[in-house]
Design an enzyme around this catalytic site. Sequence first.
Site: not given
Length: 171
Positions: A12, A88, A96
Amino acid sequence: MQDPAYNVLFLCTGNSARSLLAEAILNDLGQGRFHAYSAGSMPKDAPHPLTLDLLSRRGHDLSAIWSKSWDEFARHDAPQMDFVFTVCDNAANEVCPVWPGHPVTAHWGLPDPAAVTGSDSERALAFQQTYGALANRLAAFVALPIASLDRMALRDRLQSIGNRADARSDA
């Protein structure tokens, strides 16, 4: 034959509510079959107080519950992840790190209970509903025959679990 223990990372942005709830729930539900972790792209200084309150009232171990950066899990000495879930929408849209081992990924977006305004009871209800939705999804995840599914089938099942209409369920 019993499945091996799987490492699971929940991501998140702030790592103060949803991802921490998921980490605690899976560590209990998984009964040693899963080692859950959580992190954020821009972690808060500490977990949201209502996260800690809810987890404590539900009997979860809080010793491993703190806000941490996803960079901790991209290091060479970090546990290798088998699964990475974004919980989220912001984290799902961010770039990422590259996770060693190429884990199976899925997006299980939920509304942020920490963003809810209103009375104390309205805010507590938002956390309870998020907890319930995560508990429902994680119960379905734990029940999957992971070792017998190929990677594509597993990814499809995980995405299906994440698309469930229980984003505001109670547990």
